[in-house]
Design an enzyme around this catalytic site. Sequence first.
Site, PDB file in Angstrom:
ATOM      1  CB  SER A  10      46.376  38.005  48.320  1.00  0.00           C
ATOM      2  OG  SER A  10      47.594  37.294  47.651  1.00  0.00           O
ATOM      3  CG  HIS A  35      42.622  36.854  46.774  1.00  0.00           C
ATOM      4  ND1 HIS A  35      41.481  37.040  45.932  1.00  0.00           N
ATOM      5  CD2 HIS A  35      43.665  36.990  45.859  1.00  0.00           C
ATOM      6  CE1 HIS A  35      41.924  37.081  44.631  1.00  0.00           C
ATOM      7  NE2 HIS A  35      43.429  37.176  44.550  1.00  0.00           N
ATOM      8  CG  ASP A  37      46.610  35.494  44.032  1.00  0.00           C
ATOM      9  OD1 ASP A  37      47.305  36.126  44.977  1.00  0.00           O
ATOM     10  OD2 ASP A  37      45.608  35.882  43.372  1.00  0.00           O
ATOM     11  CG  MET A  39      49.283  32.712  39.743  1.00  0.00           C
ATOM     12  SD  MET A  39      50.550  33.666  40.185  1.00  0.00           S
ATOM     13  CE  MET A  39      49.986  34.940  41.032  1.00  0.00           C
ATOM     14  CG  HIS A  68      42.655  35.682  41.018  1.00  0.00           C
ATOM     15  ND1 HIS A  68      43.637  36.642  41.227  1.00  0.00           N
ATOM     16  CD2 HIS A  68      42.375  35.729  39.712  1.00  0.00           C
ATOM     17  CE1 HIS A  68      43.688  37.236  40.326  1.00  0.00           C
ATOM     18  NE2 HIS A  68      43.056  37.022  39.152  1.00  0.00           N
ATOM     19  CG  MET A  70      45.456  35.195  37.970  1.00  0.00           C
ATOM     20  SD  MET A  70      46.883  35.801  38.928  1.00  0.00           S
ATOM     21  CE  MET A  70      46.465  34.993  40.511  1.00  0.00           C
ATOM     22  CG  MET A 145      43.859  41.355  37.581  1.00  0.00           C
ATOM     23  SD  MET A 145      43.949  40.823  39.225  1.00  0.00           S
ATOM     24  CE  MET A 145      45.528  40.690  39.625  1.00  0.00           C
ATOM     25  CG  ASP A 193      44.188  40.808  43.374  1.00  0.00           C
ATOM     26  OD1 ASP A 193      43.972  39.418  42.848  1.00  0.00           O
ATOM     27  OD2 ASP A 193      44.993  40.896  44.053  1.00  0.00           O
TER      28      ASP A 193
HETATM   29  C1  DX5 Z   1      48.518  39.094  41.625  1.00  0.00           C
HETATM   30  C2  DX5 Z   1      47.642  38.636  42.604  1.00  0.00           C
HETATM   31  C3  DX5 Z   1      47.458  39.413  43.771  1.00  0.00           C
HETATM   32  C4  DX5 Z   1      48.645  39.732  44.697  1.00  0.00           C
HETATM   33  C5  DX5 Z   1      48.274  40.623  45.680  1.00  0.00           C
HETATM   34  O1  DX5 Z   1      48.768  38.280  40.522  1.00  0.00           O
HETATM   35  O2  DX5 Z   1      46.408  38.475  42.027  1.00  0.00           O
HETATM   36  O3  DX5 Z   1      46.395  38.794  44.416  1.00  0.00           O
HETATM   37  O4  DX5 Z   1      48.954  38.454  45.180  1.00  0.00           O
HETATM   38  O5  DX5 Z   1      49.157  41.495  45.322  1.00  0.00           O
HETATM   39  P1  DX5 Z   1      49.913  42.581  46.760  1.00  0.00           P
HETATM   40  O6  DX5 Z   1      50.743  41.818  47.356  1.00  0.00           O
HETATM   41  O7  DX5 Z   1      50.408  43.721  45.865  1.00  0.00           O
HETATM   42  O8  DX5 Z   1      48.720  42.952  47.536  1.00  0.00           O
HETATM   43 ZN    ZN Z   2      44.581  37.593  43.372  1.00  0.00          ZN
END
Ligand code: DX5
Ligand code: ZN
Length: 236
Positions: A10, A35, A37, A39, A68, A70, A145, A193
């Site tokens: 990620s 990956h 993220d 947001m 992903h 969010m 999660m 994740d």
């Molecule tokens: C959190 C994200 C994760 C995060 C990964 O909302 O969905 O993908 O970036 O987490 P760590 O850095 O803990 O691997």
């Molecule tokens: Zn994620």
Amino acid sequence: MAFQNILAPSILNADFASLKDQLAAIEQGGADWVHLDIMDGHFVPNITIGPVVVEAIGKTTALPLDCHLMISDPAKYIADFAAAGASTITVHQEATHHLDSLVHSIQALRTKNGAPVKAGVSLNPATPIETLDHVLPFVDLVLIMSVNPGFGGQKFIPYALDKARALRDRAQRLRALDGGANASGKKLDIQMDGGIGPKNVAEVIAAGVNVIVCGTAIFRSGNIPDTCRQMKNLMG
Ligand code: DX5
Ligand code: ZN
């Protein structure tokens, strides 16, 4: 049917000022997906990137883009992420009232090379896996999660392992029962994740997870390719 364990770094805690090099480093280390993220500052208390950046990332790496989402009201944006190059679009169960139609809408979209976009559904830590029973026979991926979403570098939530074990059993039963719904007969990809690194990845795999998201432990390791290789070795 054995299926491949997948490493999906990620980029949330990567160095965004040198993202091209960071992506090259995870490729060098043998990462399978990247990956991303997404947001919106509404579904989670953080704001990151949108389709325009996803498209730029897609131009700098050949790795499949695992998006992903969010975000609230994800149905409004899935076509933009598919057009930007997403291979998998994962939405949150908690962000929609119409999960069945949303999963089918994602699967009706095509990636840049014409393949169907894979549909994933993500559950926040406290959301029970039973809420997915009716989409389990045909969804491509479930993301459990193991942190409360919004930020990288958080502490792993151990009860996520119980959810993964229960989901693996449930999926085997429900998808076998449903037979035709998942014509490929493909096993469900179970992704986890948040808070995963070399110290705990083996127990995450042992719980039935086959897609590992790892952000901070890779991008803040000081040696991105080596840490990816270490994670892949530990994942078997
Ligand atoms: C959190 C994200 C994760 C995060 C990964 O909302 O969905 O993908 O970036 O987490 P760590 O850095 O803990 O691997
Ligand atoms: Zn994620």
